[in-house]
Scaffold this motif. Structure first.
Motif, mmCIF file in Angstrom:
data_model
loop_
_atom_site.group_PDB
_atom_site.id
_atom_site.type_symbol
_atom_site.label_atom_id
_atom_site.label_comp_id
_atom_site.label_asym_id
_atom_site.label_seq_id
_atom_site.Cartn_x
_atom_site.Cartn_y
_atom_site.Cartn_z
ATOM 1 N N UNK A 22 0.828 -1.207 0.000
ATOM 2 C CA UNK A 22 0.000 0.000 0.000
ATOM 3 C C UNK A 22 0.862 1.257 0.000
ATOM 4 N N UNK A 23 1.919 1.259 0.792
ATOM 5 C CA UNK A 23 2.819 2.418 0.832
ATOM 6 C C UNK A 23 3.504 2.627 -0.513
ATOM 7 N N UNK A 24 3.918 1.545 -1.142
ATOM 8 C CA UNK A 24 4.556 1.643 -2.461
ATOM 9 C C UNK A 24 3.574 2.191 -3.487
ATOM 10 N N UNK A 25 2.327 1.775 -3.397
ATOM 11 C CA UNK A 25 1.295 2.268 -4.314
ATOM 12 C C UNK A 25 1.130 3.776 -4.176
ATOM 13 N N UNK A 60 -11.053 15.255 3.198
ATOM 14 C CA UNK A 60 -11.325 14.033 3.977
ATOM 15 C C UNK A 60 -11.788 12.910 3.049
ATOM 16 N N UNK A 61 -12.607 13.248 2.077
ATOM 17 C CA UNK A 61 -13.065 12.236 1.108
ATOM 18 C C UNK A 61 -11.894 11.745 0.256
ATOM 19 N N UNK A 68 -8.726 3.617 0.582
ATOM 20 C CA UNK A 68 -9.387 2.448 -0.025
ATOM 21 C C UNK A 68 -8.588 1.910 -1.204
ATOM 22 N N UNK A 69 -8.115 2.799 -2.069
ATOM 23 C CA UNK A 69 -7.360 2.366 -3.243
ATOM 24 C C UNK A 69 -6.048 1.704 -2.840
ATOM 25 N N UNK A 74 -2.857 -3.002 -2.034
ATOM 26 C CA UNK A 74 -2.045 -3.779 -1.101
ATOM 27 C C UNK A 74 -2.476 -5.228 -1.035
ATOM 28 N N UNK A 75 -3.784 -5.471 -1.015
ATOM 29 C CA UNK A 75 -4.287 -6.851 -0.987
ATOM 30 C C UNK A 75 -3.915 -7.571 -2.277
ATOM 31 N N UNK A 76 -4.096 -6.906 -3.417
ATOM 32 C CA UNK A 76 -3.742 -7.527 -4.709
ATOM 33 C C UNK A 76 -2.272 -7.923 -4.708
ATOM 34 N N UNK A 77 -1.439 -6.997 -4.301
ATOM 35 C CA UNK A 77 0.011 -7.198 -4.318
ATOM 36 C C UNK A 77 0.443 -8.255 -3.303
ATOM 37 N N UNK A 78 -0.079 -8.162 -2.080
ATOM 38 C CA UNK A 78 0.333 -9.097 -1.029
ATOM 39 C C UNK A 78 -0.124 -10.521 -1.327
#
Length: 188
Positions: A22-25, A60-61, A68-69, A74-78
């Protein structure tokens, strides 16, 4: 902390890997939470919206959207496979995986100098049916989230026998034809 990460661990995802991805993204997208976006004129907002852009003016939005993105990425990558893992899964050499990446018949995410292959493109020891022409239609420069959502989100244009929307992935696995998927890819 352990209880909040239990669902990730139960799914086989290391929370530290997810955070790193996520951080890399966020870094790769050049998003700076502290920076204020320049105000857009009403005409600019209308033009962007007309062409499918979602303009989020509220800070804030914007933060929630980035969160979320980055979490989705992060989930895709991990959860993705390394080239060696993909080769093992497909029963081919790593060289063949690299060839398929070059020819566009497999999809990879570049992460920290390594190509990772998201799991959505695999099923039953092989790649999804018709994967190559769909990836070519989406284009080599398609954003990983766009590709992931294209394959994973239910689409009203693809329906099962009961009339329920199906994802492109499920449509292909169930033996659905390529033509409507290519039309969707052209419009994506």
């Amino acid at each position: 902390m352990a209880s909040s990460t239990a669902p990730l661990r139960d799914a086989g995802i290391n929370p530290e890997d997810l955070l790193e991805c996520a951080a890399e993204f966020i870094h790769a997208q050049h998003w700076d939470q502290s920076a204020q976006l320049a105000e857009l004129s009403a005409d600019e907002v209308e033009l962007l919206s007309r062409h499918g852009a979602r303009v989020v003016a509220d800070p804030a939005a914007r933060r929630r959207l980035v969160l979320r993105m980055s979490a989705e990425y992060g989930v895709i990558c991990a959860d993705a496979l390394s080239q060696q893992q993909a080769a093992d899964y497909l029963g081919v050499s790593q060289s063949r995986v690299r060839q398929r990446l070059l020819e566009g018949s497999l999809f990879a995410i570049q992460h920290l100098g390594e190509r990772l292959l998201p799991r959505f493109q695999f099923e039953g020891g092989q790649s999804l049916p018709h994967l190559a022409p769909i990836l070519r239609t989406l284009g080599a420069e398609a954003h990983p989230l766009r590709v992931f959502r294209f394959f994973g989100m239910p689409n009203a244009d693809l329906q099962d026998a009961d009339g329920n929307p199906m994802s492109v992935r499920d449509w292909l696995i169930s033996g659905g034809s390529l033509e409507p998927v290519l039309k969707l890819a052209e419009d994506a």
